[in-house]
Design an enzyme around this catalytic site. Structure first.
Site, PDB file in Angstrom:
ATOM      1  N   LYS A   1       4.242  11.596 -11.307  1.00 39.07           N
ATOM      2  CA  LYS A   1       3.455  10.675 -12.148  1.00 39.07           C
ATOM      3  C   LYS A   1       4.180   9.332 -12.198  1.00 39.07           C
ATOM      4  CE  LYS A   1       0.777  13.694 -15.141  1.00 39.07           C
ATOM      5  NZ  LYS A   1       0.530  14.162 -16.513  1.00 39.07           N
TER       6      LYS A   1
ATOM      7  N   ASN B   1       0.793  18.769 -21.126  1.00 41.78           N
ATOM      8  CA  ASN B   1       0.395  17.729 -22.089  1.00 41.78           C
ATOM      9  C   ASN B   1       0.514  18.214 -23.535  1.00 41.78           C
ATOM     10  OD1 ASN B   1      -0.186  16.009 -19.997  1.00 41.78           O
ATOM     11  ND2 ASN B   1      -2.339  16.625 -19.873  1.00 41.78           N
TER      12      ASN B   1
ATOM     13  N   LYS C   1       8.399  23.420 -14.744  1.00 42.82           N
ATOM     14  CA  LYS C   1       7.526  22.283 -14.427  1.00 42.82           C
ATOM     15  C   LYS C   1       7.118  22.301 -12.956  1.00 42.82           C
ATOM     16  CE  LYS C   1       6.515  17.469 -14.569  1.00 42.82           C
ATOM     17  NZ  LYS C   1       6.576  16.167 -15.193  1.00 42.82           N
TER      18      LYS C   1
ATOM     19  N   HIS D   1      10.346   8.682 -27.351  1.00 42.88           N
ATOM     20  CA  HIS D   1       9.243   9.518 -26.868  1.00 42.88           C
ATOM     21  C   HIS D   1       9.347  10.958 -27.397  1.00 42.88           C
ATOM     22  CE1 HIS D   1       6.287  11.075 -24.039  1.00 42.88           C
ATOM     23  NE2 HIS D   1       7.164  11.985 -23.633  1.00 42.88           N
TER      24      HIS D   1
ATOM     25  N   GLU E   1      -3.435  17.542 -11.690  1.00 49.09           N
ATOM     26  CA  GLU E   1      -3.790  17.786 -13.092  1.00 49.09           C
ATOM     27  C   GLU E   1      -5.278  18.035 -13.302  1.00 49.09           C
ATOM     28  OE1 GLU E   1      -1.379  15.666 -16.079  1.00 49.09           O
ATOM     29  OE2 GLU E   1      -3.230  15.476 -17.242  1.00 49.09           O
TER      30      GLU E   1
ATOM     31  N   HIS F   1       1.426  16.000 -26.505  1.00 45.68           N
ATOM     32  CA  HIS F   1       1.380  14.606 -26.045  1.00 45.68           C
ATOM     33  C   HIS F   1       0.121  13.856 -26.471  1.00 45.68           C
ATOM     34  CE1 HIS F   1       4.856  15.862 -23.795  1.00 45.68           C
ATOM     35  NE2 HIS F   1       5.036  14.644 -23.314  1.00 45.68           N
TER      36      HIS F   1
ATOM     37  N   HIS G   1       1.712  10.793 -27.889  1.00 44.70           N
ATOM     38  CA  HIS G   1       1.518   9.473 -27.284  1.00 44.70           C
ATOM     39  C   HIS G   1       0.862   8.509 -28.263  1.00 44.70           C
ATOM     40  CE1 HIS G   1       1.776  10.436 -22.702  1.00 44.70           C
ATOM     41  NE2 HIS G   1       2.926  10.078 -23.200  1.00 44.70           N
TER      42      HIS G   1
ATOM     43  N   ARG H   1       0.813  -1.241   0.000  1.00 43.00           N
ATOM     44  CA  ARG H   1       0.000   0.000   0.000  1.00 43.00           C
ATOM     45  C   ARG H   1       0.842   1.285   0.000  1.00 43.00           C
ATOM     46  NH1 ARG H   1      -3.536  -2.610   3.927  1.00 43.00           N
ATOM     47  NH2 ARG H   1      -5.179  -3.650   2.742  1.00 43.00           N
TER      48      ARG H   1
ATOM     49  N   GLU I   1      11.068  17.816 -24.438  1.00 47.40           N
ATOM     50  CA  GLU I   1      10.310  18.303 -23.267  1.00 47.40           C
ATOM     51  C   GLU I   1      10.799  19.696 -22.858  1.00 47.40           C
ATOM     52  OE1 GLU I   1       7.659  16.774 -22.214  1.00 47.40           O
ATOM     53  OE2 GLU I   1       7.942  14.769 -23.068  1.00 47.40           O
TER      54      GLU I   1
ATOM     55  N   ARG J   1      -1.801  21.961 -14.912  1.00 47.97           N
ATOM     56  CA  ARG J   1      -0.810  20.914 -15.218  1.00 47.97           C
ATOM     57  C   ARG J   1      -1.046  20.355 -16.623  1.00 47.97           C
ATOM     58  NH1 ARG J   1       1.772  16.181 -11.315  1.00 47.97           N
ATOM     59  NH2 ARG J   1       3.196  15.405 -12.917  1.00 47.97           N
TER      60      ARG J   1
HETATM   61  N1  GLY Z   1       4.678  14.809 -18.164  1.00 46.35           N
HETATM   62  C1  GLY Z   1       3.717  15.780 -17.849  1.00 46.35           C
HETATM   63  C2  GLY Z   1       3.405  15.894 -16.394  1.00 46.35           C
HETATM   64  O1  GLY Z   1       4.139  15.415 -15.565  1.00 46.35           O
HETATM   65  O2  GLY Z   1       2.384  16.430 -16.060  1.00 46.35           O
END
Ligand code: GLY
Length: 340
Positions: free
Chosen positions: A127, A224, A206, A246, A216, A227, A231, A105, A169, A220
């Site tokens: 993330k 994206n 960031k 990527h 997010e 992406h 993605h 957990r 990025e 946030r």
């Molecule tokens: N990679 C984008 C973020 O961490 O929100």
């Protein structure tokens, strides 16, 4: 948000944090490329830290590797008060962070990113997750590490194309938040960039965004940008057995999403041309064949960023200014994918 140290690993913050844990309850997660860096950790800490080693590559960021980590931790009777040390690029911090967030957990973890992509993006902001079938980062949670330690000396060992992949990025951070930073980063030849300055600049952008919106729900989503398309392209190439880096998929995503920003009446044609020229010069071209477009659009429809049936995008209003929760018709997406 977690503390971030941008310095060499000898920095006292690292040793102070490691010393808070029982030395027998420290375990590193590495891949075939980063296993040699365990020696650096050994020299700094004077500890022989056990490691779980994964094969290198996005294709191993999956449930089988995760189950392997859970099994190793269980077989080693790893305790809840232990610390996982993620030593590697984005794949390692994503899967290692998720293993830490889910084992018993949730146990503590830190990230020591060894790639530019890790330092400016994946290791920062909590993330974590794995890919599921062909969907990138489909399963995961947001859980903040106890600390992130960025030592740009690791970048000296990075192949040029990995450096470039992470650089996408960096460019994104400028495009969504800071025109001057975009211009500095893209007007200096990559081999002349001061990586300490770049990593600090990107992390500042960031981390300010993540601090304001860790889950997010709002800004946030600026991160994206590039992406939604990126993605989907990356997943498509993975599915057809021809994985691409990527950052190269994201660079293509940023061009296509800038074009869609023009179509949405947000971005000027002049700034679009500036963005397209800059990205085309920096990154290898990723072509999308007409036949591949339906599969790529299908992937966008399953994107976790959508909250209605429509495909969700972050667009640009200008260089340095983004806007989230935007959408575009499938026809416009298909056209932009084809012409860009
Ligand atoms: N990679 C984008 C973020 O961490 O929100």
């Amino acid at each position: 948000m977690h503390p971030i140290t941008i310095d060499n690993l000898e920095n006292e913050n690292f040793l102070n944090l490691i010393n808070q844990y029982d030395p027998l309850q420290l375990i590193a997660i590495v891949d075939d490329n980063t296993a040699p860096f365990l020696e650096t950790i050994h020299q700094i800490t004077d500890l022989n830290i056990d490691a779980i080693q994964l094969p290198a590559g996005e294709q191993f960021k999956n449930i089988n590797s995760l189950a392997g980590i859970w099994k190793d931790l269980t077989d080693n009777h790893f305790r809840r008060d232990g610390l996982i040390i993620n030593l590697g690029g984005g794949v390692i911090s994503d899967i290692g962070g998720f293993a830490a967030a889910s084992y018993k957990r949730g146990i503590d973890f830190i990230n020591i990113p060894t790639t530019l992509l890790g330092m400016v993006d994946a290791a920062i902001g909590g993330k974590t997750g794995i890919d599921f079938f062909d969907f990138k980062n489909q399963i995961g949670v947001i859980k903040q590490p106890k600390g992130v330690f960025c030592d740009v000396n690791f970048l000296k060992t990075l192949p040029k194309e990995e450096l470039l992949s992470g650089f996408a990025e960096v460019v994104k951070h400028g495009l969504v938040n800071d025109k001057k930073y975009f211009e500095y980063c893209t007007s200096t030849p990559i081999e002349n960039l001061d990586w300490n300055k770049v990593v600090k600049g990107s992390i500042a952008i960031k981390s300010n965004i993540v601090k304001a919106d860790p889950d997010e729900k709002g800004i946030r989503k600026f991160l994206n940008f590039g992406h939604t398309i990126g993605h989907a392209i990356e997943s498509h190439y993975l599915e057809i057995g021809n994985p691409i880096l990527h950052g190269f998929a994201v660079a293509k995503g940023m061009i296509v999403e800038s074009k869609l920003s023009v179509e949405a009446g947000l971005l000027s044609e002049d700034e679009f041309i500036q963005i397209e020229n800059t990205l085309t010069k920096l990154f290898p071209k990723v072509s999308v064949k007409e036949n591949d477009i339906p599969s790529i659009i299908q992937k966008m429809k399953n994107d976790k960023k959508n909250h209605t049936d429509a495909i969700n995008f972050t667009f640009l209003q200008s260089i340095g200014k983004a806007v989230y929760n935007q959408t575009a018709s499938e026809e416009s997406i298909a056209k932009a994918l084809f012409i860009c």
